[in-house]
Write a protein that holds these residues in place. Structure first.
Motif, PDB file in Angstrom:
ATOM      1  N   GLY A 108      -7.280   9.725  -4.026  1.00 15.70           N
ATOM      2  CA  GLY A 108      -5.779  10.819  -3.665  1.00 15.70           C
ATOM      3  C   GLY A 108      -4.676  10.127  -3.618  1.00 15.70           C
ATOM      4  O   GLY A 108      -3.675  11.366  -3.613  1.00 15.70           O
ATOM      5  N   LYS A 109      -4.002   8.473  -4.284  1.00 12.76           N
ATOM      6  CA  LYS A 109      -2.951   8.884  -4.311  1.00 12.76           C
ATOM      7  C   LYS A 109      -2.917   8.196  -5.830  1.00 12.76           C
ATOM      8  O   LYS A 109      -1.487   8.541  -6.531  1.00 12.76           O
ATOM      9  N   ILE A 110      -3.987   7.337  -6.003  1.00  2.26           N
ATOM     10  CA  ILE A 110      -3.535   7.293  -7.481  1.00  2.26           C
ATOM     11  C   ILE A 110      -4.852   7.639  -8.827  1.00  2.26           C
ATOM     12  O   ILE A 110      -6.191   7.806  -8.497  1.00  2.26           O
ATOM     13  N   TYR A 111      -4.666   7.893  -9.967  1.00  4.92           N
ATOM     14  CA  TYR A 111      -5.258   8.411 -10.785  1.00  4.92           C
ATOM     15  C   TYR A 111      -5.912   7.713 -11.131  1.00  4.92           C
ATOM     16  O   TYR A 111      -5.400   6.588 -11.517  1.00  4.92           O
ATOM     17  N   SER A 112      -7.658   7.680 -11.087  1.00  3.11           N
ATOM     18  CA  SER A 112      -8.758   6.804 -10.854  1.00  3.11           C
ATOM     19  C   SER A 112      -8.948   5.720 -12.646  1.00  3.11           C
ATOM     20  O   SER A 112      -8.294   4.689 -12.357  1.00  3.11           O
ATOM     21  N   LYS A 113      -8.504   6.419 -13.258  1.00  4.41           N
ATOM     22  CA  LYS A 113      -8.287   6.069 -14.534  1.00  4.41           C
ATOM     23  C   LYS A 113      -6.796   4.875 -14.900  1.00  4.41           C
ATOM     24  O   LYS A 113      -6.934   3.557 -15.310  1.00  4.41           O
ATOM     25  N   VAL A 114      -6.318   5.430 -14.093  1.00  5.25           N
ATOM     26  CA  VAL A 114      -4.511   4.234 -13.856  1.00  5.25           C
ATOM     27  C   VAL A 114      -5.089   3.282 -13.115  1.00  5.25           C
ATOM     28  O   VAL A 114      -4.781   2.051 -13.546  1.00  5.25           O
ATOM     29  N   ILE A 115      -5.821   2.681 -11.609  1.00  2.00           N
ATOM     30  CA  ILE A 115      -6.239   1.515 -11.625  1.00  2.00           C
ATOM     31  C   ILE A 115      -7.381   1.287 -12.019  1.00  2.00           C
ATOM     32  O   ILE A 115      -6.739  -0.202 -11.950  1.00  2.00           O
ATOM     33  N   TYR A 116      -7.365   2.012 -13.352  1.00  2.00           N
ATOM     34  CA  TYR A 116      -8.579   1.007 -13.699  1.00  2.00           C
ATOM     35  C   TYR A 116      -8.167  -0.048 -14.789  1.00  2.00           C
ATOM     36  O   TYR A 116      -8.919  -0.844 -15.697  1.00  2.00           O
ATOM     37  N   SER A 117      -7.254   0.526 -14.895  1.00  2.00           N
ATOM     38  CA  SER A 117      -6.404  -0.411 -16.357  1.00  2.00           C
ATOM     39  C   SER A 117      -5.670  -1.204 -15.950  1.00  2.00           C
ATOM     40  O   SER A 117      -5.176  -2.211 -17.099  1.00  2.00           O
ATOM     41  N   ILE A 118      -5.548  -1.659 -14.981  1.00  2.00           N
ATOM     42  CA  ILE A 118      -5.065  -3.380 -13.880  1.00  2.00           C
ATOM     43  C   ILE A 118      -5.712  -3.964 -14.296  1.00  2.00           C
ATOM     44  O   ILE A 118      -5.812  -5.372 -15.289  1.00  2.00           O
ATOM     45  N   GLU A 119      -7.154  -3.464 -14.395  1.00  2.00           N
ATOM     46  CA  GLU A 119      -8.602  -4.440 -14.094  1.00  2.00           C
ATOM     47  C   GLU A 119      -9.215  -4.929 -16.295  1.00  2.00           C
ATOM     48  O   GLU A 119      -9.227  -5.906 -16.103  1.00  2.00           O
ATOM     49  N   GLU A 120      -8.416  -3.491 -16.748  1.00  2.00           N
ATOM     50  CA  GLU A 120      -8.408  -4.112 -18.305  1.00  2.00           C
ATOM     51  C   GLU A 120      -7.386  -4.955 -18.487  1.00  2.00           C
ATOM     52  O   GLU A 120      -7.388  -5.793 -19.468  1.00  2.00           O
ATOM     53  N   LYS A 121      -6.671  -4.817 -17.804  1.00  2.00           N
ATOM     54  CA  LYS A 121      -5.175  -6.118 -18.615  1.00  2.00           C
ATOM     55  C   LYS A 121      -5.433  -7.229 -17.889  1.00  2.00           C
ATOM     56  O   LYS A 121      -5.334  -8.151 -19.037  1.00  2.00           O
ATOM     57  N   LEU A 122      -6.188  -7.324 -16.705  1.00  2.00           N
ATOM     58  CA  LEU A 122      -6.296  -8.337 -16.091  1.00  2.00           C
ATOM     59  C   LEU A 122      -7.306  -9.328 -17.604  1.00  2.00           C
ATOM     60  O   LEU A 122      -7.674 -10.103 -17.458  1.00  2.00           O
ATOM     61  N   PHE A 123      -8.492  -8.946 -17.328  1.00  2.00           N
ATOM     62  CA  PHE A 123      -9.156  -9.143 -18.366  1.00  2.00           C
ATOM     63  C   PHE A 123      -8.756  -9.850 -19.465  1.00  2.00           C
ATOM     64  O   PHE A 123      -9.178 -10.452 -20.167  1.00  2.00           O
ATOM     65  N   ALA A 124      -8.334  -8.753 -20.170  1.00  2.00           N
ATOM     66  CA  ALA A 124      -7.596  -8.806 -21.458  1.00  2.00           C
ATOM     67  C   ALA A 124      -6.968 -10.137 -21.398  1.00  2.00           C
ATOM     68  O   ALA A 124      -6.807 -11.220 -22.129  1.00  2.00           O
ATOM     69  N   SER A 125      -6.381 -10.658 -19.886  1.00  2.00           N
ATOM     70  CA  SER A 125      -5.189 -11.529 -19.875  1.00  2.00           C
ATOM     71  C   SER A 125      -5.455 -12.857 -19.986  1.00  2.00           C
ATOM     72  O   SER A 125      -5.963 -14.303 -20.243  1.00  2.00           O
ATOM     73  N   ILE A 126      -7.352 -12.734 -18.566  1.00  2.00           N
ATOM     74  CA  ILE A 126      -8.035 -14.078 -18.474  1.00  2.00           C
ATOM     75  C   ILE A 126      -8.770 -14.239 -20.174  1.00  2.00           C
ATOM     76  O   ILE A 126      -8.463 -15.776 -20.024  1.00  2.00           O
ATOM     77  N   LYS A 127      -9.132 -13.081 -21.121  1.00  2.00           N
ATOM     78  CA  LYS A 127      -9.180 -13.950 -21.750  1.00  2.00           C
ATOM     79  C   LYS A 127      -8.713 -14.393 -23.212  1.00  2.00           C
ATOM     80  O   LYS A 127      -9.599 -15.481 -23.946  1.00  2.00           O
ATOM     81  N   GLU A 149     -13.351  -1.933  -3.054  1.00  2.00           N
ATOM     82  CA  GLU A 149     -13.229  -2.367  -1.481  1.00  2.00           C
ATOM     83  C   GLU A 149     -12.096  -1.308  -1.368  1.00  2.00           C
ATOM     84  O   GLU A 149     -12.258  -1.694  -0.059  1.00  2.00           O
ATOM     85  N   LEU A 150     -10.800  -1.370  -1.921  1.00  2.00           N
ATOM     86  CA  LEU A 150      -9.242  -1.392  -2.201  1.00  2.00           C
ATOM     87  C   LEU A 150      -8.948   0.127  -2.388  1.00  2.00           C
ATOM     88  O   LEU A 150      -8.273   0.514  -2.628  1.00  2.00           O
ATOM     89  N   GLU A 151     -10.814   1.100  -2.287  1.00  2.00           N
ATOM     90  CA  GLU A 151     -10.550   2.577  -2.513  1.00  2.00           C
ATOM     91  C   GLU A 151      -9.373   3.064  -1.008  1.00  2.00           C
ATOM     92  O   GLU A 151      -9.193   4.233  -2.051  1.00  2.00           O
ATOM     93  N   HIS A 152      -9.422   2.636  -0.027  1.00  2.00           N
ATOM     94  CA  HIS A 152      -8.841   3.420   0.895  1.00  2.00           C
ATOM     95  C   HIS A 152      -7.507   2.806   0.527  1.00  2.00           C
ATOM     96  O   HIS A 152      -6.680   4.058   0.874  1.00  2.00           O
ATOM     97  N   LEU A 153      -7.022   2.062  -0.395  1.00  2.00           N
ATOM     98  CA  LEU A 153      -5.315   2.281  -0.814  1.00  2.00           C
ATOM     99  C   LEU A 153      -5.108   2.973  -1.796  1.00  2.00           C
ATOM    100  O   LEU A 153      -3.838   3.896  -1.502  1.00  2.00           O
ATOM    101  N   TRP A 154      -5.908   3.037  -2.951  1.00  2.00           N
ATOM    102  CA  TRP A 154      -5.186   3.926  -4.572  1.00  2.00           C
ATOM    103  C   TRP A 154      -6.121   5.434  -3.899  1.00  2.00           C
ATOM    104  O   TRP A 154      -5.367   6.414  -4.258  1.00  2.00           O
ATOM    105  N   LYS A 186      -1.321  13.162  -9.498  1.00  2.00           N
ATOM    106  CA  LYS A 186      -0.889  12.861  -8.737  1.00  2.00           C
ATOM    107  C   LYS A 186       0.351  12.500  -8.405  1.00  2.00           C
ATOM    108  O   LYS A 186       1.145  12.156  -7.912  1.00  2.00           O
ATOM    109  N   ILE A 187       1.588  12.636  -9.941  1.00  2.00           N
ATOM    110  CA  ILE A 187       2.733  13.088  -9.485  1.00  2.00           C
ATOM    111  C   ILE A 187       3.622  14.095  -9.763  1.00  2.00           C
ATOM    112  O   ILE A 187       4.418  14.392  -9.497  1.00  2.00           O
ATOM    113  N   GLY A 188       3.064  14.772 -10.365  1.00  2.00           N
ATOM    114  CA  GLY A 188       3.405  15.499 -10.928  1.00  2.00           C
ATOM    115  C   GLY A 188       4.104  15.942 -12.471  1.00  2.00           C
ATOM    116  O   GLY A 188       4.299  15.402 -12.998  1.00  2.00           O
ATOM    117  N   LYS A 189       4.534  16.893 -12.841  1.00  2.00           N
ATOM    118  CA  LYS A 189       6.210  17.253 -14.307  1.00  2.00           C
ATOM    119  C   LYS A 189       7.312  15.958 -13.962  1.00  2.00           C
ATOM    120  O   LYS A 189       8.019  16.732 -13.311  1.00  2.00           O
TER     121      LYS A 189
END
Length: 297
Positions: A65-84, A58-63, A126-129
């Motif tokens: 082209g700006k953020i590498y997709s695996k970085v975004i999905y790591s947020i969900e993984e971290k939060l889900f691990a916290s919930i468990k 849903e918030l794809e318009h925010l990220w 998306k950041i460079g060297k």
């Protein structure tokens, strides 16, 4: 065995701005995910995981082209691990707080892909060297790369590697350890390791900076300058203690084949002791950090 190597990083002003923007977007997505979560006790984990992933779409318009997709999905993984983890603690009868909204992230992680390591830096999608000071070569299979801004405003790159444990020569010795405050630990064969009491030695400098900080207007340049000084001092103390624990745990694993450590409930010890100084000493003895280092070695 997973190990993280920490190296000083030197992003350009333009890269700092880009990463800071990513931190803000990560926080937005994380906060929206938290808002979608019902009471932790009653949630269905599969449904919750789908809800969290839906937020990313849903918030794809925010990220995008700006953020590498695996970085975004790591947020969900971290939060889900916290919930468990919170659910497990609640089932054990522990008191746990609620998930907190974040103003901004201070860390982003590239798992498996989206990075390239060179002799003088790390290239992040998306950041460079980014220029990195490598004080030692990372060993093992590289599994991921992270970048973090510390409280003292310094940047660090973390390289996570998978290592095969090295077998040490057998000593034929077994030891039990008694954890303490005055003596950091005492072994069953009579060897006592002193507690360096690092924060006690820095107490006056810390109090002086805390008093100075309390007199400054929050958000002002002078406030930020004093806050960074205090953060650097705490970091210096933490680094000294970590270095000391590394030396102690290395000595232990080289001299003993089997090590028994008493199971201390640090939280209960703190609750039982009303004396502020003693409670601080219990925390600063870094029992959990000691166990963590001993286990991985």
């Amino acid at each position: 065995l997973m190990i993280a190597y920490k190296f000083r990083a030197y992003p350009t002003p333009e890269q700092e701005k880009k990463i800071t923007e990513i931190f803000a977007i990560e926080a937005q997505i994380y906060n929206e995910m938290i808002k979608r979560i019902d009471n932790i006790d009653n949630i269905d984990l599969k449904t919750t995981e789908k809800k969290l992933r839906q937020v990313i779409h849903e918030l794809e318009h925010l990220w995008k082209g700006k953020i590498y997709s695996k970085v975004i999905y790591s947020i969900e993984e971290k939060l889900f691990a916290s919930i468990k983890a919170l659910r497990r603690l609640k089932k054990k009868g522990k008191k746990v707080g609620s998930l907190k909204l974040k103003e901004q992230f201070s860390y982003l992680f590239y798992r498996q892909h989206g990075f390239k390591i060179d002799v003088d830096g790390v290239e992040l999608s998306k950041i460079g060297k980014i220029k990195v000071l490598f004080h030692r070569p990372p060993e093992g299979k590289i599994k991921g790369v992270g970048i973090k801004k510390d409280k003292d405003n310094k940047w660090y790159v973390y390289i996570v590697c998978e290592l095969k444990p090295k077998q040490l020569p057998k000593t034929g010795k077994v030891v039990a350890i008694d954890w303490g405050i005055e003596k950091l630990l005492t072994t069953s064969d009579g060897i006592a390791i002193e507690n360096p009491l690092i924060l006690d030695k820095l107490e006056e400098r810390i109090k002086k900076l805390q008093r100075a900080l309390s007199r400054k207007k929050k958000g002002s340049k002078n406030y930020e300058k004093t806050r960074v000084k205090l953060a650097k001092l705490y970091k210096y103390a933490r680094n000294l203690m970590n270095d000391y624990l590394h030396k102690v745990t290395t000595w232990l694993i080289k001299n003993y084949d089997v090590i028994y450590v008493e199971n201390i409930k640090v939280e209960k010890l703190i609750q039982m002791n009303k004396a502020k100084k003693l409670r601080r000493h219990i925390l600063n003895a870094s029992y959990h950090k000691f166990l963590e280092l001993l286990e991985y070695k």
